[in-house]
Design a protein around this motif. Structure first.
Motif, PDB file in Angstrom:
ATOM      1  N   MET A 112       0.846  -1.202   0.000  1.00 33.63           N
ATOM      2  CA  MET A 112       0.000   0.000   0.000  1.00 33.63           C
ATOM      3  C   MET A 112       0.877   1.245   0.000  1.00 33.63           C
ATOM      4  SD  MET A 112      -2.914   1.139   2.768  1.00 33.63           S
ATOM      5  CE  MET A 112      -3.892  -0.319   2.412  1.00 33.63           C
ATOM      6  N   ALA A 113       0.532   2.205  -0.833  1.00 34.71           N
ATOM      7  CA  ALA A 113       1.316   3.437  -0.926  1.00 34.71           C
ATOM      8  C   ALA A 113       1.257   4.207   0.381  1.00 34.71           C
ATOM      9  CB  ALA A 113       0.785   4.298  -2.063  1.00 34.71           C
ATOM     10  N   ARG A 114       2.363   4.847   0.721  1.00 34.66           N
ATOM     11  CA  ARG A 114       2.396   5.662   1.929  1.00 34.66           C
ATOM     12  C   ARG A 114       1.715   6.998   1.662  1.00 34.66           C
ATOM     13  NH1 ARG A 114       8.694   5.207   3.021  1.00 34.66           N
ATOM     14  NH2 ARG A 114       8.301   6.815   4.577  1.00 34.66           N
ATOM     15  N   PRO A 115       0.984   7.537   2.642  1.00 32.83           N
ATOM     16  CA  PRO A 115       0.208   8.752   2.401  1.00 32.83           C
ATOM     17  C   PRO A 115       1.079  10.008   2.313  1.00 32.83           C
ATOM     18  CG  PRO A 115      -0.001   8.070   4.691  1.00 32.83           C
ATOM     19  CD  PRO A 115       0.761   6.986   3.996  1.00 32.83           C
ATOM     20  N   LEU A 146     -13.690   4.459  -0.735  1.00 36.39           N
ATOM     21  CA  LEU A 146     -13.906   5.881  -0.978  1.00 36.39           C
ATOM     22  C   LEU A 146     -13.382   6.764   0.143  1.00 36.39           C
ATOM     23  CD1 LEU A 146     -17.513   5.924  -2.484  1.00 36.39           C
ATOM     24  CD2 LEU A 146     -15.323   6.042  -3.694  1.00 36.39           C
ATOM     25  N   TRP A 147     -13.163   6.194   1.325  1.00 41.21           N
ATOM     26  CA  TRP A 147     -12.745   7.037   2.442  1.00 41.21           C
ATOM     27  C   TRP A 147     -11.636   6.426   3.294  1.00 41.21           C
ATOM     28  CZ3 TRP A 147     -13.322   5.363   7.526  1.00 41.21           C
ATOM     29  CH2 TRP A 147     -14.162   4.259   7.722  1.00 41.21           C
ATOM     30  N   TYR A 148     -11.649   5.122   3.519  1.00 34.95           N
ATOM     31  CA  TYR A 148     -10.712   4.505   4.454  1.00 34.95           C
ATOM     32  C   TYR A 148      -9.318   4.424   3.836  1.00 34.95           C
ATOM     33  CZ  TYR A 148      -8.601   0.937   7.459  1.00 34.95           C
ATOM     34  OH  TYR A 148      -7.767   0.245   8.305  1.00 34.95           O
ATOM     35  N   ARG A 149      -8.338   4.995   4.509  1.00 35.72           N
ATOM     36  CA  ARG A 149      -6.943   5.058   4.056  1.00 35.72           C
ATOM     37  C   ARG A 149      -6.840   5.660   2.653  1.00 35.72           C
ATOM     38  NH1 ARG A 149      -3.101   2.824   7.288  1.00 35.72           N
ATOM     39  NH2 ARG A 149      -3.844   1.546   9.027  1.00 35.72           N
ATOM     40  N   ASN A 150      -7.732   6.554   2.366  1.00 36.02           N
ATOM     41  CA  ASN A 150      -7.726   7.265   1.091  1.00 36.02           C
ATOM     42  C   ASN A 150      -7.273   8.699   1.362  1.00 36.02           C
ATOM     43  OD1 ASN A 150      -8.457   8.709  -1.282  1.00 36.02           O
ATOM     44  ND2 ASN A 150     -10.027   7.187  -1.767  1.00 36.02           N
ATOM     45  N   TYR A 151      -6.219   9.135   0.713  1.00 40.07           N
ATOM     46  CA  TYR A 151      -5.670  10.465   0.982  1.00 40.07           C
ATOM     47  C   TYR A 151      -5.724  11.368  -0.255  1.00 40.07           C
ATOM     48  CZ  TYR A 151      -1.550   8.032  -0.877  1.00 40.07           C
ATOM     49  OH  TYR A 151      -0.692   7.285  -1.655  1.00 40.07           O
ATOM     50  N   ASP A 152      -6.647  11.076  -1.156  1.00 45.90           N
ATOM     51  CA  ASP A 152      -6.781  11.860  -2.376  1.00 45.90           C
ATOM     52  C   ASP A 152      -7.827  12.959  -2.175  1.00 45.90           C
ATOM     53  OD1 ASP A 152      -6.972  12.906  -4.883  1.00 45.90           O
ATOM     54  OD2 ASP A 152      -7.864  11.126  -5.819  1.00 45.90           O
ATOM     55  N   ASP A 153      -7.378  14.157  -1.889  1.00 44.20           N
ATOM     56  CA  ASP A 153      -8.326  15.268  -1.758  1.00 44.20           C
ATOM     57  C   ASP A 153      -8.417  16.095  -3.041  1.00 44.20           C
ATOM     58  OD1 ASP A 153      -5.906  16.608  -1.619  1.00 44.20           O
ATOM     59  OD2 ASP A 153      -6.181  17.345   0.425  1.00 44.20           O
ATOM     60  N   SER A 154      -7.927  15.527  -4.157  1.00 43.73           N
ATOM     61  CA  SER A 154      -8.074  16.193  -5.454  1.00 43.73           C
ATOM     62  C   SER A 154      -9.383  15.799  -6.131  1.00 43.73           C
ATOM     63  CB  SER A 154      -6.903  15.841  -6.375  1.00 43.73           C
ATOM     64  OG  SER A 154      -6.948  14.470  -6.763  1.00 43.73           O
ATOM     65  N   THR A 155     -10.048  14.766  -5.613  1.00 45.76           N
ATOM     66  CA  THR A 155     -11.329  14.323  -6.166  1.00 45.76           C
ATOM     67  C   THR A 155     -12.373  14.312  -5.060  1.00 45.76           C
ATOM     68  OG1 THR A 155     -10.812  11.993  -5.746  1.00 45.76           O
ATOM     69  CG2 THR A 155     -10.208  12.886  -7.910  1.00 45.76           C
ATOM     70  N   TYR A 157      -4.195   6.887  10.470  1.00 48.46           N
ATOM     71  CA  TYR A 157      -4.416   6.608   9.060  1.00 48.46           C
ATOM     72  C   TYR A 157      -5.303   7.684   8.432  1.00 48.46           C
ATOM     73  CZ  TYR A 157      -8.820   4.643  10.786  1.00 48.46           C
ATOM     74  OH  TYR A 157     -10.038   4.466  11.404  1.00 48.46           O
ATOM     75  N   PRO A 158      -5.149   7.920   7.131  1.00 50.06           N
ATOM     76  CA  PRO A 158      -5.958   8.943   6.463  1.00 50.06           C
ATOM     77  C   PRO A 158      -7.391   8.472   6.234  1.00 50.06           C
ATOM     78  CG  PRO A 158      -4.520   7.865   4.874  1.00 50.06           C
ATOM     79  CD  PRO A 158      -4.157   7.313   6.222  1.00 50.06           C
ATOM     80  N   ALA A 159      -8.305   9.412   6.292  1.00 44.32           N
ATOM     81  CA  ALA A 159      -9.708   9.129   5.996  1.00 44.32           C
ATOM     82  C   ALA A 159     -10.302  10.359   5.306  1.00 44.32           C
ATOM     83  CB  ALA A 159     -10.480   8.801   7.262  1.00 44.32           C
ATOM     84  N   ARG A 160     -10.933  10.136   4.175  1.00 45.69           N
ATOM     85  CA  ARG A 160     -11.514  11.252   3.426  1.00 45.69           C
ATOM     86  C   ARG A 160     -12.875  11.647   3.983  1.00 45.69           C
ATOM     87  NH1 ARG A 160     -11.519  11.327  -2.961  1.00 45.69           N
ATOM     88  NH2 ARG A 160     -12.879   9.523  -2.747  1.00 45.69           N
ATOM     89  N   GLY A 161     -13.154  12.926   3.943  1.00 48.66           N
ATOM     90  CA  GLY A 161     -14.465  13.448   4.281  1.00 48.66           C
ATOM     91  C   GLY A 161     -14.861  14.503   3.270  1.00 48.66           C
ATOM     92  N   THR A 162     -16.140  14.858   3.256  1.00 50.03           N
ATOM     93  CA  THR A 162     -16.646  15.837   2.301  1.00 50.03           C
ATOM     94  C   THR A 162     -17.402  16.936   3.027  1.00 50.03           C
ATOM     95  OG1 THR A 162     -16.913  14.074   0.667  1.00 50.03           O
ATOM     96  CG2 THR A 162     -18.002  16.150   0.195  1.00 50.03           C
ATOM     97  N   VAL A 163     -17.196  18.159   2.594  1.00 51.98           N
ATOM     98  CA  VAL A 163     -17.856  19.332   3.170  1.00 51.98           C
ATOM     99  C   VAL A 163     -18.364  20.198   2.026  1.00 51.98           C
ATOM    100  CG1 VAL A 163     -17.628  21.259   4.793  1.00 51.98           C
ATOM    101  CG2 VAL A 163     -16.206  19.223   5.087  1.00 51.98           C
TER     102      VAL A 163
END
Length: 467
Positions: free
Chosen positions: A1-4, A330-339, A271-277
């Motif tokens: 797994m890629a490092r964040p 879509l959120w768990y260990r996902n660090y892509d805030d460009s999408t 660990y990273p987790a994505r959220g939406t606002v």
């Protein structure tokens, strides 16, 4: 797994639409070769650390440390600049959850610490006249599911008999008045208490600007790719960046979700987790009962959606967890805030009309929607203090999407450790926030164990508290 690591071309949050002059600042054209202290990360934690590291608590000391802040992207472009704009200590719901996991003493210490942070931020804003739209509001935790409302009410009844100082500020509202008080449709139970809303970017940039004026070297657009495994013979840590190597006697990782990218030993712990606002603007005037509110889907601590009011009448809404929570990729260990988390996007403009009384048929415009990367802590407590077996390395990260009522005094306490060499117990930071090898071992051991599903509130009610 890629490092964040922070990704390029991040979505643009509402908070970053009025940029500060230091947003892409570099204090010097080249990186300094040697520094006393390097802070990685220019968000709330990094800015606050710089502020307190430079405060002269000893009149006899005339020499300030040389400090550089390295930021991968723009200043305050990470979690702080992407949150929901709340300064909201949790006085009951998370208190209940923590009590079940760590006991009453630890839970009370964290709740009181969050209240102290809120007061410290408000005092700082007043003292320095910071233009960051700080508003005192009444907030609420609201439950709309009948079964979950009944569960949290039982928990409330037990806890009011315990010594929980912060519960004195909380008001319970039952099914007869929960909807009227909160304005949330079908509210079965609600708990209201004082809080604030804030423009977080403006707060942090004011603090950061003060640090730069005091001599801090700010270097934005300078990602750190690696920290050496040990200090060299002179006691310097080497930080490999996109623009060369910086050496520092002490290094502080204010890297939140990206911590394990530089310290792999924290991969299980943070660990990273994505959220939406989103920010929505009503086309016509509409009443909002409270300054902020969270709608809970599970007791004692699982928020589906939350909002905060803006002075212009718009709402900043975050969450929408029910639209994507079961799609972990879509959120768990996902660090892509460009999408964006696409299932959440249509949820936001429709949410006020569905969830708020009096908003039926009201047309709202979705002004902006963005993604943020939170640093989730596996045991639900931030990590603050020296990194084990790496003298001179420190951490202030893992704030669980709840950094605003935690960061300022965590940074102040850690700065005291770094400057004075005092033990963690003298920092004023809750004991459960202290990082260390044993805590990391416990987290890894628990992560490796089979998952056991359990209703946390029900388990708690079997305990002897309040009997």
């Amino acid at each position: 797994m890629a490092r964040p690591y922070p990704v390029p071309n991040a979505t643009i949050p509402y908070w970053r639409t009025e940029l500060h002059e230091l947003d892409s600042h570099r204090s010097t054209p080249e990186l300094p070769q040697k520094q006393d202290i390097v802070i990685i990360g220019a968000g709330f934690a990094g800015a606050a650390l710089a502020k307190y590291l430079l405060e002269d608590d000893s009149p006899s000391s005339s020499v300030k440390p040389s400090i550089t802040i390295l930021e991968a992207r723009e200043a305050c472009s990470g979690a702080t600049g992407r949150n929901g704009g709340h300064l909201r200590p949790d006085l009951f719901v998370s208190l209940a959850a923590r009590m079940q996991e760590a006991g009453l003493k630890a839970a009370n210490s964290v709740a009181l610490f969050e209240v102290a942070n809120e007061k410290a931020v408000a005092a700082l804003v007043a003292e320095e006249n910071i233009a960051c739209d700080l508003q005192q509001v009444t907030t609420a935790d609201t439950f709309v599911d009948q079964a979950e409302a009944a569960k949290i009410k039982k928990l409330w009844d037990v806890m009011v008999r315990l010594d929980c100082p912060t519960l004195k500020e909380v008001m319970y509202h039952g099914p007869e008045d929960a909807e009227r008080v909160t304005g949330v449709k079908d509210a079965k139970v609600a708990f209201t208490y004082p809080a604030h809303t804030v423009w977080p970017y403006k707060l942090v940039m004011h603090i950061l600007a003060g640090a730069v004026r005091a001599g801090v070297n700010l270097q934005t657009h300078t990602p750190v790719y690696e920290v050496s495994g040990a200090p060299d013979g002179e006691g310097y840590w080497a930080l490999s960046t996109s623009r060369g190597v910086v050496r520092a006697k002490k290094v502080v990782l204010a890297t939140n979700a990206y911590t394990s990218g530089l310290l792999p030993e924290y991969d299980d712990a943070i660990y990273p987790a994505r959220g939406t606002v989103c920010r929505v603007v009503p086309k016509t005037q509409a009443e909002v009962k409270l300054g902020s509110c969270a709608v809970e889907i599970q007791s004692p601590a699982s928020v589906d959606c939350y909002y905060g009011t803006r002075p212009d009448g718009s709402l900043v809404i975050g969450g929408a967890k029910t639209t994507f929570n079961d799609r972990r990729n879509l959120w768990y260990r996902n660090y892509d805030d460009s999408t964006l988390i696409e299932p959440a996007v249509p949820y936001f403009p429709a949410w006020p009309g569905k969830a708020l009384a009096g908003w039926e048929g009201k047309e709202v415009q979705m002004d902006r929607v963005w993604t943020g990367i939170m640093g989730y802590s596996a045991d639900e407590a931030p990590h603050v203090g020296p990194v084990s077996s790496k003298p001179g390395l420190y951490i202030c990260a893992g704030f669980n999407g709840h950094g605003m009522p935690n960061v300022l005094l965590c940074a102040k306490g850690l700065a005291k450790m770094i400057k004075e060499g005092c033990p963690f117990s003298q920092t004023g930071v809750p004991a459960c926030y202290e990082t260390g090898a044993e805590r990391l071992r416990k987290i890894s051991k628990r992560n490796a164990a089979p998952a056991i599903n359990r209703a946390r509130a029900d388990i708690f009610l079997k305990h002897s508290y309040g009997s």
